[in-house]
Scaffold this motif. Sequence first.
Motif, PDB file in Angstrom:
ATOM      1  N   ASN A  63      16.003  -3.845  12.687  1.00 20.26           N
ATOM      2  CA  ASN A  63      14.941  -4.459  13.011  1.00 20.26           C
ATOM      3  C   ASN A  63      13.129  -4.539  12.100  1.00 20.26           C
ATOM      4  OD1 ASN A  63      17.199  -6.186  13.119  1.00 20.26           O
ATOM      5  ND2 ASN A  63      16.754  -6.167  15.290  1.00 20.26           N
ATOM      6  N   LEU A  64      12.761  -3.917  12.265  1.00 22.05           N
ATOM      7  CA  LEU A  64      11.277  -3.845  11.802  1.00 22.05           C
ATOM      8  C   LEU A  64      11.549  -3.058  10.655  1.00 22.05           C
ATOM      9  CD1 LEU A  64       9.351  -1.421  14.726  1.00 22.05           C
ATOM     10  CD2 LEU A  64       8.655  -4.092  13.893  1.00 22.05           C
ATOM     11  N   LEU A  65      10.329  -3.710   9.008  1.00 25.28           N
ATOM     12  CA  LEU A  65      10.774  -3.012   8.463  1.00 25.28           C
ATOM     13  C   LEU A  65       9.478  -2.185   7.192  1.00 25.28           C
ATOM     14  CD1 LEU A  65      11.652  -6.265   6.669  1.00 25.28           C
ATOM     15  CD2 LEU A  65      12.862  -4.880   7.154  1.00 25.28           C
ATOM     16  N   SER A  66       8.227  -3.071   8.157  1.00 24.71           N
ATOM     17  CA  SER A  66       6.558  -2.249   7.773  1.00 24.71           C
ATOM     18  C   SER A  66       5.870  -1.829   8.415  1.00 24.71           C
ATOM     19  CB  SER A  66       6.730  -2.200   6.591  1.00 24.71           C
ATOM     20  OG  SER A  66       5.877  -3.134   6.278  1.00 24.71           O
ATOM     21  N   ILE A  67       5.272  -1.634   9.098  1.00 22.28           N
ATOM     22  CA  ILE A  67       4.036  -1.834  10.090  1.00 22.28           C
ATOM     23  C   ILE A  67       3.084  -0.397   9.522  1.00 22.28           C
ATOM     24  CG2 ILE A  67       2.788  -0.670  11.892  1.00 22.28           C
ATOM     25  CD1 ILE A  67       5.611  -0.199  13.036  1.00 22.28           C
ATOM     26  N   THR A  68       1.828  -1.769   9.133  1.00 23.01           N
ATOM     27  CA  THR A  68       0.258  -1.159   8.313  1.00 23.01           C
ATOM     28  C   THR A  68      -0.882  -1.478   9.347  1.00 23.01           C
ATOM     29  OG1 THR A  68       1.481  -1.949   6.643  1.00 23.01           O
ATOM     30  CG2 THR A  68      -0.051  -1.468   5.989  1.00 23.01           C
ATOM     31  N   GLY A  69      -1.516  -0.515   9.608  1.00 21.54           N
ATOM     32  CA  GLY A  69      -2.718  -0.909  10.019  1.00 21.54           C
ATOM     33  C   GLY A  69      -4.499  -1.024   8.626  1.00 21.54           C
ATOM     34  N   PHE A  70      -4.853  -2.172   8.873  1.00 19.77           N
ATOM     35  CA  PHE A  70      -5.779  -3.281   7.794  1.00 19.77           C
ATOM     36  C   PHE A  70      -6.705  -2.627   8.239  1.00 19.77           C
ATOM     37  CE2 PHE A  70      -1.596  -4.888   7.392  1.00 19.77           C
ATOM     38  CZ  PHE A  70      -1.029  -4.946   6.616  1.00 19.77           C
ATOM     39  N   ASN A  71      -7.760  -2.513   7.343  1.00 18.38           N
ATOM     40  CA  ASN A  71      -9.054  -1.650   7.563  1.00 18.38           C
ATOM     41  C   ASN A  71      -9.580  -3.807   7.287  1.00 18.38           C
ATOM     42  OD1 ASN A  71     -11.993  -2.600   7.854  1.00 18.38           O
ATOM     43  ND2 ASN A  71     -12.279  -0.133   7.429  1.00 18.38           N
ATOM     44  N   PRO A  72     -10.437  -4.083   8.213  1.00 16.62           N
ATOM     45  CA  PRO A  72     -10.256  -5.505   7.898  1.00 16.62           C
ATOM     46  C   PRO A  72     -12.078  -6.271   7.553  1.00 16.62           C
ATOM     47  CG  PRO A  72     -10.700  -5.132  10.547  1.00 16.62           C
ATOM     48  CD  PRO A  72     -10.000  -4.351   9.657  1.00 16.62           C
ATOM     49  N   LYS A  73     -12.737  -4.620   7.226  1.00 15.06           N
ATOM     50  CA  LYS A  73     -13.847  -4.938   6.227  1.00 15.06           C
ATOM     51  C   LYS A  73     -13.473  -4.683   5.462  1.00 15.06           C
ATOM     52  CE  LYS A  73     -16.416  -3.245  10.709  1.00 15.06           C
ATOM     53  NZ  LYS A  73     -17.898  -2.382  10.849  1.00 15.06           N
ATOM     54  N   THR A  74     -13.109  -3.904   4.814  1.00 21.07           N
ATOM     55  CA  THR A  74     -12.321  -3.853   3.510  1.00 21.07           C
ATOM     56  C   THR A  74     -11.439  -4.319   2.922  1.00 21.07           C
ATOM     57  OG1 THR A  74     -11.814  -1.538   4.013  1.00 21.07           O
ATOM     58  CG2 THR A  74     -13.923  -1.163   3.314  1.00 21.07           C
ATOM     59  N   PHE A  75     -10.301  -4.270   3.693  1.00 22.25           N
ATOM     60  CA  PHE A  75      -8.957  -4.820   3.226  1.00 22.25           C
ATOM     61  C   PHE A  75      -9.143  -5.960   2.027  1.00 22.25           C
ATOM     62  CE2 PHE A  75      -4.675  -7.187   3.718  1.00 22.25           C
ATOM     63  CZ  PHE A  75      -3.683  -6.603   2.544  1.00 22.25           C
ATOM     64  N   GLY A  76      -8.618  -6.027   0.934  1.00 27.82           N
ATOM     65  CA  GLY A  76      -8.754  -7.650  -0.237  1.00 27.82           C
ATOM     66  C   GLY A  76     -10.093  -7.485  -1.018  1.00 27.82           C
ATOM     67  N   LEU A  77     -10.979  -6.527  -0.737  1.00 30.74           N
ATOM     68  CA  LEU A  77     -12.259  -5.650  -1.697  1.00 30.74           C
ATOM     69  C   LEU A  77     -11.690  -4.653  -2.079  1.00 30.74           C
ATOM     70  CD1 LEU A  77     -14.781  -5.925   1.102  1.00 30.74           C
ATOM     71  CD2 LEU A  77     -13.861  -8.292  -0.249  1.00 30.74           C
ATOM     72  N   PRO A  78     -12.498  -4.197  -3.698  1.00 32.55           N
ATOM     73  CA  PRO A  78     -12.157  -3.682  -4.495  1.00 32.55           C
ATOM     74  C   PRO A  78     -12.539  -2.155  -3.392  1.00 32.55           C
ATOM     75  CG  PRO A  78     -13.845  -4.694  -5.649  1.00 32.55           C
ATOM     76  CD  PRO A  78     -12.930  -5.299  -4.026  1.00 32.55           C
ATOM     77  N   PRO A  79     -12.308  -1.020  -3.958  1.00 30.99           N
ATOM     78  CA  PRO A  79     -12.655   0.311  -2.790  1.00 30.99           C
ATOM     79  C   PRO A  79     -13.987   0.538  -3.690  1.00 30.99           C
ATOM     80  CG  PRO A  79     -10.907   0.683  -3.628  1.00 30.99           C
ATOM     81  CD  PRO A  79     -10.535  -0.681  -4.811  1.00 30.99           C
ATOM     82  N   VAL A  80     -14.794   1.618  -2.550  1.00 24.79           N
ATOM     83  CA  VAL A  80     -16.080   1.781  -3.051  1.00 24.79           C
ATOM     84  C   VAL A  80     -15.966   2.986  -2.276  1.00 24.79           C
ATOM     85  CG1 VAL A  80     -18.767   1.874  -1.889  1.00 24.79           C
ATOM     86  CG2 VAL A  80     -16.968  -0.228  -2.301  1.00 24.79           C
ATOM     87  N   TYR A  81     -16.482   4.023  -3.586  1.00 21.70           N
ATOM     88  CA  TYR A  81     -16.469   5.038  -4.292  1.00 21.70           C
ATOM     89  C   TYR A  81     -17.925   5.677  -3.767  1.00 21.70           C
ATOM     90  CZ  TYR A  81     -11.265   5.014  -5.371  1.00 21.70           C
ATOM     91  OH  TYR A  81     -10.556   4.301  -5.314  1.00 21.70           O
TER      92      TYR A  81
END
Length: 850
Positions: free
Chosen positions: A222-240
């Motif tokens: 019944n589990l479809l996916s498990i993901t770990g999110f970084n709340p500080k950067t999730f949803g923002l463009p990556p900083v290189y």
Amino acid sequence: MSLKKKLALIFSIIVTLILIFNNTLSYYYTRDLLIKDQEKQMELLAKEISIAIKHSEYGVDALENQIGEKLRIAAIAAKDELDPNINNVTNEQLMELSQKLGVSHITLMVREKDDIRGVKSSDPHERNLSMKDWGYWYTAFQQLFTDHNVTIPEGQKLPNYWSGPINVSASNPDHVDKWGYYYDGTTNYIISPYMRDNQIMDVEDEIGPNAIAKKSVSNNENLLSITGFNPKTFGLPPVYTEWNGTKVIELKNEAIQFGKHRYQDQKADVSAVRKAMKTGKLVSFQSTISDKKVFKSFIPVQSENPYVIGIVTDYKVIQDVLNKQLLNNLVISIVVLVFVLIISNLLARYIVRPINQILLEVNKIAKGNFGAQVFIKRRDELGLLSNQVNIMSSNLLNYTDELKKKNEEIQYHAYYDFLTGLSNLRFFHKTALELAESNEEKTMAFLFLDLDRFKFINDMLGHSAGDYILKAVTNRILPLLEEGEIMSRIGGDEFILLLPNSSREKADDIAKMILKELEKPFFYEGNELFMTSSIGISMYPIDSDKIDNVINNADMAMYRAKEQGRNNHQFYTPDMNDAIQRRAVLEKGMRQALERNEFTLFYQPKVDLNMGMITGNEALIRWFHPQLGPISPSEFIPLAEETGLIVSIGEWVLRTACKQNLEWQKSGLSQLSISINLSPRQFQQANLVEAVREVLNDTGLDPQYLELEITESIAMYNEDYVIDKLHALKDLGVKIAIDDFGTGYSSLSYLKRFPFHSLKIDQSFVRDIEIDSEDTKIINTIIAMAHNLKVNIIAEGVETDNQLKFLQQQKCNEVQGYLFSKPLSVEEFNRTFKQLQETALMKVSKWSSL
């Protein structure tokens, strides 16, 4: 359809509706329970995953530290092999040495002015590489050169050594890079070996968060996916960051910490991740992704680097349970309905027979046979109903007599006011027409009377107080009238009087008597209330030979009385039609004036008599009508009060003045304050304190520089309410001033109880200082009283040097008036401030030195 069938059908419908309602409630209740259970399971699963991840992190951290220590050993070995002077080291030596020591590359870094550069390296990309913009890496290099020791929180710190965090290349995410930096002062350069290693990635794949998430999903269908999110950067463009010409990103800054972001609903997911981390609680919702209904849970994990675990499960688990329960409920409902149909038919037969008998007798009663009786000997509700029908039949005989009396009462209420007992407008109009027809050659006076600020009493003390005032006013006026004279209440706080066979002089006398009688205070539940009236008078048939026109003329004259300051009476004149039209134009224009920016504020300075300094301004509103030109505040402010527009206008004045005062303070006038007048209508707002707080927060003005001026008339109504409101304003840090003191209902009792900071002496007293000794005595008394109460005293309307001299001698604190400045626009004030200050200082110093 027979009555029996109708009853059976009604019973069935009622039961069906009850079953539908019950099944619906059961469905949603079960759904909520299942969702809560699912959320609880997800919280437990997330806890297990976070613990497993924490354990795996220990192994990864240990491996990373092992690599860092290996790099330090390599750096020390390189130091022993290389010349301590970088000028004697070649890039070729570094290439051979890196192969010998088993590291990817070795770079030598030196300090040049305000930069640290990689000068020599086995890696061509790192030669002449500037590190000035490397953030905390650059700070670590500086600390190595200066202290041989690194104190920043990031990276691995050993004696004379620092190893930066692992970075992942944006172009090749299948390996990681780790650098080491060694400096012990024996060389003139930092030795920086680095290794490109995939061991950590391999460990991550075996025991890391991705492996844990993958294993958890595989163990539960019944589990479809498990993901770990970084709340500080999730949803923002990556900083290189640029490293050796390659874009890299630190592992801890990746938006997805582990797992893959499947079943994306990007906007909702970003909002849920941030909400979960902010509140520290689970956030869940249902979503449909690619026609698949899923249930998402986001659980925050507090650690050294907090993250959010997102778990997606198949909503089918919940839906299957709900469908099964719904099917069970439907089966039960069908069984219940069959049973109800059988019972309802039996009950209908038992009920219908006596009902038909009752209906037969009721029809006889309906035709006027009030003596008809029903004989049913039963002890249930139908037996009771038959008894009630018999009682009704008997009572109808009595009701016919009472209806006659009721008709008379209804007739009375059609012509009289239920509260005061006075005739209403319908009766008044009818009587006035009859008198006009029977006394064609005689004049009649119509007095239109409106109570001033009656709405204020209603709002402050409630409608019971308003009703008391209306009856008390009626009781005071009626004894003033002679036989044949009529007083009617025509609505709200408006009354109209008809004086048959009356002259203009008699109407004038009656109006004066009414005004004088109403000046006496009214006492209601311990409160001393003051009520005045505005009276308009029109004469029939002099002003018009039509009763409706005469009444309208009296109404117009009443508005003229209000314009003249209230508490007076005015006779109708033809020019009042123009005034009414002007009033309509002004009222319409005033509703649009704020939107069209037709209002502006002028500012009149206040001068401190001890120092001769301008301490603040009083904000005064001005209206420039696009067609009529400048409109006097004395004309449009009362109109704004009556229409209620004063509330929005007052809020605009408050916000504009506070914003302007802050601009003056920023320009260098740091101690400048602003005074703003509050009307009685504004003061009675329930949200006044919140509105003032909001303006202060929005404009940023310190509350101590805002002074709100109220008139004494506010003190007339419900002292407890006024005191509570003033204390709430004072708690904000705002100052309170009593304006026009001495012209209203001055009372030492409210002065003692009110939390105010200043008293303002009305300009009518200041104006006559030089010619009226009584006014000077009043001013002396007010100033002495203010000093005893330890409040500030301000004199308005100062226009001459003698007035200023007198006020200084009496130790008045502040003054304002044309002697120093008229009200000025912002531009005029800014342009002439220096000159105004010099003039104020000169005049105050002149008289203070005498």
